[in-house]
Design an enzyme around this catalytic site. Structure first.
Site, PDB file in Angstrom:
ATOM      1  N   GLY A 172       0.742  -1.275  -0.136  1.00  0.00           N
ATOM      2  CA  GLY A 172      -0.220  -0.175  -0.012  1.00  0.00           C
ATOM      3  C   GLY A 172       0.823   1.102  -0.080  1.00  0.00           C
ATOM      4  O   GLY A 172       1.986   1.269  -0.347  1.00  0.00           O
ATOM      5  N   HIS A 195       4.239   1.351  -8.123  1.00  0.00           N
ATOM      6  CA  HIS A 195       3.152   0.420  -8.056  1.00  0.00           C
ATOM      7  C   HIS A 195       2.218   0.246  -9.297  1.00  0.00           C
ATOM      8  O   HIS A 195       1.863  -0.603  -9.786  1.00  0.00           O
ATOM      9  CB  HIS A 195       2.328   0.597  -6.692  1.00  0.00           C
ATOM     10  CG  HIS A 195       3.238   0.585  -5.541  1.00  0.00           C
ATOM     11  ND1 HIS A 195       3.305   1.544  -4.547  1.00  0.00           N
ATOM     12  CD2 HIS A 195       3.759  -0.544  -4.732  1.00  0.00           C
ATOM     13  CE1 HIS A 195       3.778   1.222  -3.470  1.00  0.00           C
ATOM     14  NE2 HIS A 195       4.166  -0.161  -3.652  1.00  0.00           N
ATOM     15  N   SER A 198       7.042   4.153  -0.830  1.00  0.00           N
ATOM     16  CA  SER A 198       6.086   4.497  -0.026  1.00  0.00           C
ATOM     17  C   SER A 198       6.802   5.293   1.237  1.00  0.00           C
ATOM     18  O   SER A 198       6.102   6.040   1.684  1.00  0.00           O
ATOM     19  CB  SER A 198       5.323   3.095   0.651  1.00  0.00           C
ATOM     20  OG  SER A 198       4.784   2.404  -0.302  1.00  0.00           O
TER      21      SER A 198
HETATM   22  P1  AMP Z   1       5.968  -2.493  -1.757  1.00  0.00           P
HETATM   23  O1  AMP Z   1       4.697  -1.894  -1.592  1.00  0.00           O
HETATM   24  O2  AMP Z   1       7.035  -1.675  -1.331  1.00  0.00           O
HETATM   25  O3  AMP Z   1       6.052  -3.826  -1.052  1.00  0.00           O
HETATM   26  O4  AMP Z   1       6.249  -2.858  -3.252  1.00  0.00           O
HETATM   27  C1  AMP Z   1       5.313  -3.645  -3.924  1.00  0.00           C
HETATM   28  C2  AMP Z   1       5.886  -3.841  -5.412  1.00  0.00           C
HETATM   29  O5  AMP Z   1       6.282  -2.791  -6.058  1.00  0.00           O
HETATM   30  C3  AMP Z   1       7.333  -4.414  -5.400  1.00  0.00           C
HETATM   31  O6  AMP Z   1       7.389  -5.496  -6.380  1.00  0.00           O
HETATM   32  C4  AMP Z   1       8.032  -3.272  -5.491  1.00  0.00           C
HETATM   33  O7  AMP Z   1       9.624  -3.806  -6.214  1.00  0.00           O
HETATM   34  C5  AMP Z   1       7.571  -2.548  -6.626  1.00  0.00           C
HETATM   35  N1  AMP Z   1       7.869  -1.158  -6.432  1.00  0.00           N
HETATM   36  C6  AMP Z   1       8.025  -0.291  -5.359  1.00  0.00           C
HETATM   37  N2  AMP Z   1       8.707   0.751  -5.644  1.00  0.00           N
HETATM   38  C7  AMP Z   1       8.843   0.872  -7.063  1.00  0.00           C
HETATM   39  C8  AMP Z   1       9.435   1.665  -7.990  1.00  0.00           C
HETATM   40  N3  AMP Z   1       9.440   3.029  -7.711  1.00  0.00           N
HETATM   41  N4  AMP Z   1       9.176   1.567  -9.250  1.00  0.00           N
HETATM   42  C9  AMP Z   1       8.817   0.305  -9.727  1.00  0.00           C
HETATM   43  N5  AMP Z   1       8.289  -0.778  -9.085  1.00  0.00           N
HETATM   44  C10 AMP Z   1       8.322  -0.422  -7.571  1.00  0.00           C
END
Ligand code: AMP
Length: 276
Positions: free
Chosen positions: A29, A35, A185
């Site tokens: 989230g 995301h 996030s």
């Molecule tokens: P998280 O909510 O941080 O667990 O991330 C969920 C997914 O979004 C994971 O696969 C992350 O690698 C991806 N993600 C997070 N930040 C980025 C970003 N800046 N660019 C691309 N994908 C991202």
């Protein structure tokens, strides 16, 4: 957009849609463009896209980091419904975990030992556990991960291969702010000045990439460590040069490589990498 808080209900919905491709995008989230790029790709490739929003307590090694983790459910749901995501799964902890559930220890060698594995003890056990639970429930044909969390991505690819799961892992590039800072996030916990200062992470990665032919890895490490020491804002946790085939530290540039950084700014932990 359908919103599910119980796996049983989500499963009932998916059972009505057998034989359709299902894209799954796990998130914690506080959604941002990074995301959203994953969800958009899923919408493009799959007939049904399910995005999960769950701040997984089992992957945090510091309680404060977990309690401080940004939450913005209303704007997350708005974001997702605007791009027409089919379903969101927002479980409570008890929908996924039994009371006092013990987490299995996954020892995948260097893959889980270095970098995030070294500095966030137990982190990947929590990640693998929750992803496996999601896969059991959703049974997706495709799963989407960002290169931003490169070690996590490599681990998921490894598990999918090792367990011969019939899932396509789709990896997507890191989406960045204008100053190069990787969207995260956790950036929501930074003020504008801090965000500006945090761009040192990306400029350091770019410096290393550009100096690849001229400087040794040791020389680069020295220079970047000095740059971080000069910064009154950032504290470098690690700077690693990784062989992406073996997923271990490298001292030369013979094959597919990545440069990975983790740094602290106040109490906010930021990670980034560049794939060469
Ligand atoms: P998280 O909510 O941080 O667990 O991330 C969920 C997914 O979004 C994971 O696969 C992350 O690698 C991806 N993600 C997070 N930040 C980025 C970003 N800046 N660019 C691309 N994908 C991202």
């Amino acid at each position: 957009m359908l919103i599910f808080t119980e796996k049983k209900k989500l499963r009932e919905y998916l059972d009505k849609n057998t034989n359709r491709s299902i894209g799954f995008i796990p998130t914690m989230g506080a959604l941002h463009e990074g995301h959203i790029s994953l969800v958009k790709k899923s919408l493009e490739l799959c007939e049904i896209s399910v995005c999960s929003i769950f701040v997984n307590p089992k992957q945090f090694n510091r309680k404060k980091d977990f309690t401080n983790y940004p939450v913005s459910i209303q704007s997350d749901l708005k974001f997702l419904s605007e791009i027409k995501c089919d379903a969101v799964y927002m479980p409570s902890s008890s929908d996924l975990y039994k009371k006092n559930e013990k987490i299995q220890d996954y020892n995948l060698g260097r893959l889980t030992k270095i970098m995030e594995g070294e500095f966030r003890s137990g982190h990947f056990n929590g990640v693998i556990t929750v992803v496996k639970k999601f896969l059991d429930i959703i049974q997706p044909t495709h799963i989407f991960f960002g290169e931003k969390d490169l070690q996590q991505l490599q681990i998921i690819k490894f598990i999918v291969k090792q367990e011969a799961l019939n899932i396509e892992v789709i990896q997507l590039p890191t989406i960045r702010e204008k100053n190069g800072l990787a969207m995260s996030s956790r950036n929501k916990l930074l003020n504008d000045t801090e965000k500006e200062k945090a761009s040192l992470i990306y400029t350091s990665l770019i410096f290393c990439k550009n100096q690849k032919e001229k400087l040794s890895i040791q020389e680069m490490k020295k220079k970047i460590t000095q740059d971080f020491k000069k910064s009154t804002y950032l504290e470098l946790e690690y700077l690693e040069f990784i062989d992406l085939v073996k997923f271990q530290e490298t001292t030369n540039w013979e094959r597919e490589n990545a440069i990975c950084i983790s740094a602290h700014l106040n109490n906010v932990r930021l990670i980034d990498n560049i794939i060469l």
